[in-house]
Design a protein around this motif. Structure first.
Motif, PDB file in Angstrom:
ATOM      1  N   GLU A  63      44.539 -15.270 -14.544  1.00 56.62           N
ATOM      2  CA  GLU A  63      44.423 -16.666 -14.963  1.00 56.62           C
ATOM      3  C   GLU A  63      45.586 -17.487 -14.435  1.00 56.62           C
ATOM      4  O   GLU A  63      45.402 -18.601 -13.957  1.00 56.62           O
ATOM      5  N   GLU A  64      46.772 -16.872 -14.502  1.00 57.08           N
ATOM      6  CA  GLU A  64      47.953 -17.612 -14.067  1.00 57.08           C
ATOM      7  C   GLU A  64      47.875 -17.937 -12.579  1.00 57.08           C
ATOM      8  O   GLU A  64      48.175 -19.050 -12.168  1.00 57.08           O
ATOM      9  N   ILE A  73      46.803 -21.817  -8.136  1.00 55.91           N
ATOM     10  CA  ILE A  73      46.007 -22.315  -7.005  1.00 55.91           C
ATOM     11  C   ILE A  73      45.445 -23.692  -7.329  1.00 55.91           C
ATOM     12  O   ILE A  73      45.496 -24.612  -6.505  1.00 55.91           O
ATOM     13  N   LEU A  74      44.929 -23.817  -8.561  1.00 57.17           N
ATOM     14  CA  LEU A  74      44.370 -25.112  -8.972  1.00 57.17           C
ATOM     15  C   LEU A  74      45.437 -26.187  -8.945  1.00 57.17           C
ATOM     16  O   LEU A  74      45.202 -27.316  -8.508  1.00 57.17           O
ATOM     17  N   ASP A  81      34.744 -30.932  -8.649  1.00 58.46           N
ATOM     18  CA  ASP A  81      34.727 -29.471  -8.826  1.00 58.46           C
ATOM     19  C   ASP A  81      36.102 -28.947  -9.199  1.00 58.46           C
ATOM     20  O   ASP A  81      36.233 -28.026 -10.012  1.00 58.46           O
ATOM     21  N   LEU A  82      37.122 -29.529  -8.578  1.00 58.17           N
ATOM     22  CA  LEU A  82      38.497 -29.122  -8.892  1.00 58.17           C
ATOM     23  C   LEU A  82      38.808 -29.434 -10.352  1.00 58.17           C
ATOM     24  O   LEU A  82      39.377 -28.600 -11.078  1.00 58.17           O
ATOM     25  N   ILE A  83      38.430 -30.631 -10.779  1.00 53.23           N
ATOM     26  CA  ILE A  83      38.708 -31.027 -12.161  1.00 53.23           C
ATOM     27  C   ILE A  83      37.947 -30.130 -13.116  1.00 53.23           C
ATOM     28  O   ILE A  83      38.473 -29.721 -14.161  1.00 53.23           O
ATOM     29  N   ARG A  84      36.711 -29.787 -12.746  1.00 49.02           N
ATOM     30  CA  ARG A  84      35.947 -28.899 -13.621  1.00 49.02           C
ATOM     31  C   ARG A  84      36.631 -27.540 -13.729  1.00 49.02           C
ATOM     32  O   ARG A  84      36.701 -26.957 -14.806  1.00 49.02           O
ATOM     33  N   ALA A  85      37.143 -27.054 -12.593  1.00 47.23           N
ATOM     34  CA  ALA A  85      37.819 -25.752 -12.623  1.00 47.23           C
ATOM     35  C   ALA A  85      39.028 -25.797 -13.542  1.00 47.23           C
ATOM     36  O   ALA A  85      39.271 -24.861 -14.326  1.00 47.23           O
ATOM     37  N   ILE A  86      39.791 -26.896 -13.461  1.00 46.09           N
ATOM     38  CA  ILE A  86      40.965 -27.024 -14.329  1.00 46.09           C
ATOM     39  C   ILE A  86      40.540 -27.066 -15.789  1.00 46.09           C
ATOM     40  O   ILE A  86      41.101 -26.368 -16.648  1.00 46.09           O
TER      41      ILE A  86
END
Lengths: 177, 103
Positions: free
Chosen positions: A12-13, A18-19, B9-14
């Protein structure tokens, strides 16, 4: 079980990092564009700082949205929840509301139908599927239909005409020759 | 300017990362409270994961974009008032409290 949980945490970390990096790249491009618009240079640590702030804000927003949706007895987050989360500043709320109206105006599909669908999904199998794919499909299919039928019609009309004209042209050419 | 926004999609992933983390925490708390009924916990965790619809994600992207642009614009006005043409840490520091209160 304990080691499993730790592995999950590590994964998760790294996913979170990456995010965060992807988020930072987007933030940099937005900030640079904004700086250029104002005729300002931005020193790099400031961009990084703003990006970290925005990331923290995004995480806080996720928490807020989940709580709002739960409070409304829903499992999926709505536009209303996002508008609600922008209530601290009236100007911000107004501008977010106008954007939401724009988004709504883009696809004025029968809302009652969709509401029924989402309710059913919430009850039965919303979790096993993608979050928004179904709604998107609903929106896109009619558009494609509207665009394509006239196109096909025009092509079927014009092609024989064009064909006939060009053949006549050829025939004329051979007669002249 | 429209092209310069966050990827939904990035925001959803976060968002989903945060939601997953919170669901796991909740599950842990519940397990310590009630040691039995582990099967029940396993199924209820699946039911509890939150999701977001497409428009809500787009709207969140817009909200985050506004946060970034507001930060830069407010800092830019301060920098301009001080007669410099580069935004530095002091300018951001000046606008930060009000910015955080507004969002």
């Amino acid at each position: 079980m304990g080691s499993d949980m730790e592995g999950d945490d590590e994964e998760e970390e790294s996913a979170g990092e990456i995010l965060r990096d992807r988020f930072r790249l987007s933030t940099i491009s937005i900030a640079e564009a904004e700086g250029k618009k104002n005729g300002m240079q931005i020193s790099e640590p400031i961009v990084a700082c703003v990006s970290d702030l925005a990331f923290k804000y995004a995480q806080q927003l996720a928490k807020d949205l989940e709580l709002f949706a739960q409070h409304a007895g829903r499992k999926s987050v709505n536009m209303e929840d996002v508008i609600l989360s922008a209530h601290r500043n009236d100007h911000l709320a107004a501008s977010i509301r106008s954007v939401s109206n724009d988004l709504k105006a883009k696809e004025p599909q029968s809302e009652r139908k969709r509401r029924k669908n989402t309710r059913k999904e919430d009850k039965s199998n919303a979790d096993s599927k993608g979050n928004c794919s179904e709604e998107e499909f609903e929106k896109e299919i009619p558009k494609v239909n509207f665009i394509h039928y006239p196109l096909v019609f025009i092509v079927t009309l014009i092609f024989p005409l064009h064909h006939r004209v060009s053949r006549r042209g050829q025939r004329d050419g051979t007669m002249q020759g | 300017m429209e092209g310069n926004t966050f990827d939904p999609d990035l925001i959803r992933a976060i968002f989903q990362l945060v939601w997953k983390r919170r669901a796991a925490e909740r599950e842990k708390n519940e397990r310590t409270e009630t040691m039995e009924a582990e099967m029940g916990v396993g199924t209820s965790k699946k039911n509890r994961l939150t999701s977001a619809n497409a428009n809500a994600l787009k709207l969140s992207c817009e909200l985050l974009r506004l946060f970034v642009t507001e930060a830069i614009q407010r800092a830019a006005t301060i920098a301009e008032a001080e007669g410099s043409n580069k935004i530095e840490a002091t300018h951001l520091e000046r606008i930060l409290p009000q910015l955080l209160l507004d969002f």
